[in-house]
Design a protein around this motif. Structure first.
Motif, PDB file in Angstrom:
ATOM      1  N   ASP A  30       8.475 140.406 -55.901  1.00  0.00           N
ATOM      2  CA  ASP A  30       7.704 139.677 -56.919  1.00  0.00           C
ATOM      3  C   ASP A  30       8.189 138.241 -57.036  1.00  0.00           C
ATOM      4  OD1 ASP A  30       6.285 141.966 -57.428  1.00  0.00           O
ATOM      5  OD2 ASP A  30       7.555 142.605 -59.104  1.00  0.00           O
ATOM      6  N   VAL A  31       9.497 138.058 -57.021  1.00  0.00           N
ATOM      7  CA  VAL A  31      10.065 136.712 -57.170  1.00  0.00           C
ATOM      8  C   VAL A  31       9.683 135.837 -55.965  1.00  0.00           C
ATOM      9  CG1 VAL A  31      12.271 135.442 -57.177  1.00  0.00           C
ATOM     10  CG2 VAL A  31      11.932 137.363 -58.738  1.00  0.00           C
ATOM     11  N   MET A  32       9.710 136.421 -54.772  1.00  0.00           N
ATOM     12  CA  MET A  32       9.339 135.647 -53.575  1.00  0.00           C
ATOM     13  C   MET A  32       7.880 135.193 -53.662  1.00  0.00           C
ATOM     14  SD  MET A  32      11.231 137.536 -50.398  1.00  0.00           S
ATOM     15  CE  MET A  32      11.206 136.206 -49.201  1.00  0.00           C
ATOM     16  N   LYS A  33       7.017 136.110 -54.054  1.00  0.00           N
ATOM     17  CA  LYS A  33       5.581 135.786 -54.134  1.00  0.00           C
ATOM     18  C   LYS A  33       5.316 134.770 -55.240  1.00  0.00           C
ATOM     19  CE  LYS A  33       3.860 140.227 -52.422  1.00  0.00           C
ATOM     20  NZ  LYS A  33       3.313 141.519 -52.830  1.00  0.00           N
ATOM     21  N   LYS A  34       5.939 134.964 -56.382  1.00  0.00           N
ATOM     22  CA  LYS A  34       5.692 134.090 -57.536  1.00  0.00           C
ATOM     23  C   LYS A  34       6.046 132.638 -57.242  1.00  0.00           C
ATOM     24  CE  LYS A  34       7.111 133.600 -62.411  1.00  0.00           C
ATOM     25  NZ  LYS A  34       7.940 134.158 -63.478  1.00  0.00           N
ATOM     26  N   PHE A  35       7.150 132.431 -56.489  1.00  0.00           N
ATOM     27  CA  PHE A  35       7.629 131.051 -56.294  1.00  0.00           C
ATOM     28  C   PHE A  35       7.425 130.530 -54.864  1.00  0.00           C
ATOM     29  CE2 PHE A  35      10.004 132.772 -59.885  1.00  0.00           C
ATOM     30  CZ  PHE A  35       9.733 131.815 -60.844  1.00  0.00           C
ATOM     31  N   GLY A  36       6.897 131.356 -53.980  1.00  0.00           N
ATOM     32  CA  GLY A  36       6.664 130.903 -52.602  1.00  0.00           C
ATOM     33  C   GLY A  36       7.937 130.836 -51.771  1.00  0.00           C
ATOM     34  N   ILE A  37       8.951 131.599 -52.166  1.00  0.00           N
ATOM     35  CA  ILE A  37      10.221 131.623 -51.403  1.00  0.00           C
ATOM     36  C   ILE A  37       9.952 132.275 -50.039  1.00  0.00           C
ATOM     37  CG2 ILE A  37      12.553 132.665 -51.359  1.00  0.00           C
ATOM     38  CD1 ILE A  37      12.263 132.622 -54.547  1.00  0.00           C
ATOM     39  N   ARG A  38      10.497 131.703 -48.978  1.00  0.00           N
ATOM     40  CA  ARG A  38      10.198 132.208 -47.632  1.00  0.00           C
ATOM     41  C   ARG A  38      11.307 133.081 -47.042  1.00  0.00           C
ATOM     42  NH1 ARG A  38       5.159 132.767 -47.018  1.00  0.00           N
ATOM     43  NH2 ARG A  38       4.023 130.935 -47.680  1.00  0.00           N
ATOM     44  N   ALA A  39      12.532 132.875 -47.497  1.00  0.00           N
ATOM     45  CA  ALA A  39      13.624 133.659 -46.901  1.00  0.00           C
ATOM     46  C   ALA A  39      14.691 133.956 -47.941  1.00  0.00           C
ATOM     47  CB  ALA A  39      14.235 132.885 -45.736  1.00  0.00           C
ATOM     48  N   VAL A  40      15.280 135.126 -47.826  1.00  0.00           N
ATOM     49  CA  VAL A  40      16.460 135.422 -48.635  1.00  0.00           C
ATOM     50  C   VAL A  40      17.595 135.811 -47.692  1.00  0.00           C
ATOM     51  CG1 VAL A  40      15.320 136.092 -50.791  1.00  0.00           C
ATOM     52  CG2 VAL A  40      15.732 137.822 -49.055  1.00  0.00           C
ATOM     53  N   ILE A  41      18.774 135.350 -48.067  1.00  0.00           N
ATOM     54  CA  ILE A  41      19.972 135.690 -47.285  1.00  0.00           C
ATOM     55  C   ILE A  41      20.867 136.540 -48.174  1.00  0.00           C
ATOM     56  CG2 ILE A  41      21.968 134.786 -46.010  1.00  0.00           C
ATOM     57  CD1 ILE A  41      20.543 132.125 -45.766  1.00  0.00           C
ATOM     58  N   GLY A  42      21.358 137.626 -47.624  1.00  0.00           N
ATOM     59  CA  GLY A  42      22.278 138.484 -48.382  1.00  0.00           C
ATOM     60  C   GLY A  42      23.007 139.381 -47.415  1.00  0.00           C
ATOM     61  N   LYS A  43      23.393 140.544 -47.898  1.00  0.00           N
ATOM     62  CA  LYS A  43      24.009 141.510 -46.964  1.00  0.00           C
ATOM     63  C   LYS A  43      23.664 142.928 -47.398  1.00  0.00           C
ATOM     64  CE  LYS A  43      28.031 142.583 -49.516  1.00  0.00           C
ATOM     65  NZ  LYS A  43      28.612 143.875 -49.824  1.00  0.00           N
ATOM     66  N   GLY A  44      23.689 143.823 -46.407  1.00  0.00           N
ATOM     67  CA  GLY A  44      23.466 145.242 -46.677  1.00  0.00           C
ATOM     68  C   GLY A  44      22.004 145.646 -46.614  1.00  0.00           C
ATOM     69  N   GLY A  45      21.098 144.659 -46.568  1.00  0.00           N
ATOM     70  CA  GLY A  45      19.675 144.957 -46.437  1.00  0.00           C
ATOM     71  C   GLY A  45      18.993 145.299 -47.742  1.00  0.00           C
ATOM     72  N   MET A  46      17.664 145.410 -47.683  1.00  0.00           N
ATOM     73  CA  MET A  46      16.873 145.745 -48.860  1.00  0.00           C
ATOM     74  C   MET A  46      15.944 146.895 -48.521  1.00  0.00           C
ATOM     75  SD  MET A  46      16.508 142.031 -50.644  1.00  0.00           S
ATOM     76  CE  MET A  46      16.359 142.745 -52.266  1.00  0.00           C
ATOM     77  N   GLY A  47      15.206 147.376 -49.528  1.00  0.00           N
ATOM     78  CA  GLY A  47      14.434 148.606 -49.378  1.00  0.00           C
ATOM     79  C   GLY A  47      12.969 148.391 -49.053  1.00  0.00           C
TER      80      GLY A  47
END
Ligand SMILES: O=C(O)C[C@H](O)C(=O)O
Ligand code: SF4
Length: 511
Positions: free
Chosen positions: A407-424
């Motif tokens: 939701d946060v990516m869509k709301k603000f137009g964010i194109r990439a997130v960097i982290g670790k361990g992966g997401m669901g």
């Protein structure tokens, strides 16, 4: 005891910045097992480079300097009240000097105390003994691996392994499952301490206590020795690998202890510790508080010097390298595939738990269109001129943002997130719909990434505390691996599936 506080300060700084020798040797062995050029080998190359950078800079190995937990043995009559006071002062000083991240947060208000002191922080356990010296040990266990601790209550059904009874074989199943369920989220390859029996609390305490054993000792209880050996061999066949990227090294150490239990209870508790296994100890003169001896520093100290590291990374990865700079377009994102290595230059903005929660129903403090969010809670220090400097800045576990990320990516137009361990699956679907990518950085490599940060442009929402604020950074050569792309592919889902299949092969009775 005039030197006690100074000795505790030294213990804290050394534990945060310098890995013990047994841990270094275990990491070296893991590295030797991986084939050159694989993602696992390159990740271990980053880890060893990070260890050596932390040595040189006397800076935190990982930005999450954990829950400081002291285990102290004292002669009869030692003044524990004074010792506690001195430890707290040393903790506050180490925090002020950027050797510890402010990590003590009010559970109701979310306020960070700023100095690592507060109800329950630090944890200090005293025990009296007959000797006339003080034995003080410290472990700094971070939150990401702490979240992967798990407790089983036998008998039970364990996914993939079936019925686990109140016997050694049931315990075996619990331990194998504990490694599977951690995947890469606790910054594998990890170490586990296992507590059998007790009540719920003492079982977990015993598990954490096992982490104070040298990774190389031999369990004096024969059945437990056999179980430790079995777990080391078979957990490493699960193929979870460093950071959960797949590979040969999944578990670096397994230590098991047992307590008596109540007739009705049978707990098996597992304390999972990341590769950044920070625990050291000192023996002190009980009169002066001066250090007589360091613990966990025996045997060969592997230095992981630059030459050795260079040799490991010379075996070039076969991955495609893509250089990106924000703002990033949807087209650039759609071109990326799982396995690509992204080298990021330019703007990067941190955002973790508090920021994601906040962004759901507030505007962003800056325009995030086409930008990259870094799941990271750095160690920061402000100089006299009021300028901020990054002292340590590795990624945090991304799965905590799963309810918000898409939701946060869509709301603000964010194109990439960097982290670790992966997401669901929720985030994976959003990446596909919106045109986004998930990049996995190497967990714990806080010095390595801090080095890529060339400037701190500013900060917003600092009221959330240093780790939770939104830091605006300029980076150069920040490398991370595409592990979830915009075409529905997830390396994390694949490794989970294949490791589960391997786990299920271990269902048959062994003990
Ligand atoms: O709080 C952090 O920075 C990281 C944490 O230890 C984690 O592994 O997610
Ligand atoms: S980020 Fe990884 S290495 Fe650091 S404390 Fe968390 S689990 Fe450990």
């Amino acid at each position: 005891m005039e030197k006690f506080k100074e000795s505790m300060y030294k213990l804290i700084v050394e534990t945060s910045t310098n890995l013990p020798n047994d841990v270094r040797r275990a990491i070296l062995q893991a590295k030797q097992k991986e084939n050159a050029g694989t993602t696992a080998a390159l990740s271990l190359g980053t880890i060893t480079k990070n260890i050596s950078m932390a040595d040189d800079k006397v800076s935190p190995i990982c930005q999450d300097t954990g829950m400081p937990t002291f285990e102290i043995k004292v002669p009869v009559g030692a003044n524990q009240i004074e010792m506690k006071k001195a430890i707290k002062e040393a903790i506050a000083e180490a925090t002020k000097n950027g050797k510890l991240r402010p990590n003590s947060v009010d559970s109701l208000t979310g306020a960070n105390s700023g100095n690592n002191l507060g109800d329950g922080t630090p944890i200090i356990h005293f025990e009296q003994w007959e000797k006339d010296e003080i034995d003080a040990r410290l472990i700094l266990k971070g939150g990401g691996c702490e979240n992967k601790n798990i407790q089983y209550s036998l008998p039970m059904e364990i996914e993939g392994l079936g019925r686990a009874g109140r016997d050694l074989d049931g315990i075996r199943k619990c331990i194998l499952h504990s490694v599977y369920q951690a995947q890469g989220q606790g910054c594998s390859a990890g170490f586990i301490g296992v507590g059998i029996g007790g009540d719920r609390i003492s079982s977990y305490s015993l598990a954490k206590e096992q982490l104070f054993r040298s990774s190389e000792d031999v369990n004096p209880v024969e059945e437990l020795r056999q179980l430790e050996d079995y777990v080391m061999e078979h957990a490493n066949n699960l193929g979870i690998g460093t950071m959960g990227f797949g590979g040969e090294a999944t578990l670096l150490g397994c230590k098991i202890g047992a307590l008596n239990r109540l007739p009705a209870s049978f707990f098996v508790s597992v304390a999972y510790n990341c590769w950044a296994f920070r625990r050291l100890g000192v023996v002190l003169d009980a009169n002066t508080g001066e250090i007589r001896e360091w613990l966990y520093k025996d045997g060969e100290e592997i230095k992981f010097t630059q030459d050795e590291v260079a040799a490991a990374t010379e075996a070039k990865s076969t991955s495609r390298e893509v250089v990106l700079q924000a703002p990033i377009t949807e087209e650039q994102i759609r071109d990326l595939k799982v396995g690509d290595v992204v080298i990021l230059n330019g703007a990067l903005h941190t955002g973790r738990d508090a920021i994601h929660h906040h962004l759901m129903d507030h505007d962003a403090p800056i325009d995030l269109n086409g930008q990259v969010i870094y799941h990271c809670g750095p160690v920061m220090l402000k100089d006299e001129a009021g300028e901020w400097h990054v002292k340590a800045a590795g990624p945090t576990t991304s799965i905590r943002e799963e309810p918000y990320q898409g939701d946060v990516m869509k709301k603000f137009g964010i194109r990439a997130v960097i982290g670790k361990g992966g997401m669901g699956p929720k985030t994976l679907k959003a990446l596909q719909e919106h045109g986004g990518v998930y990049l996995n950085a190497i967990g714990g490599a806080a010095q390595y990434y801090a080095d890529c940060i060339k400037k701190v442009e500013g900060v917003d929402l600092l009221e959330f505390g240093i780790p939770e604020a939104m830091w605006h950074l300029q980076v150069e050569g920040f490398a991370a691996i595409v592990t979830m792309d915009s075409h529905g592919n997830s390396l994390h889902a694949d490794v989970d599936k294949s490791s589960f299949e391997k786990l299920a092969l271990l269902a048959e009775k062994v003990f």
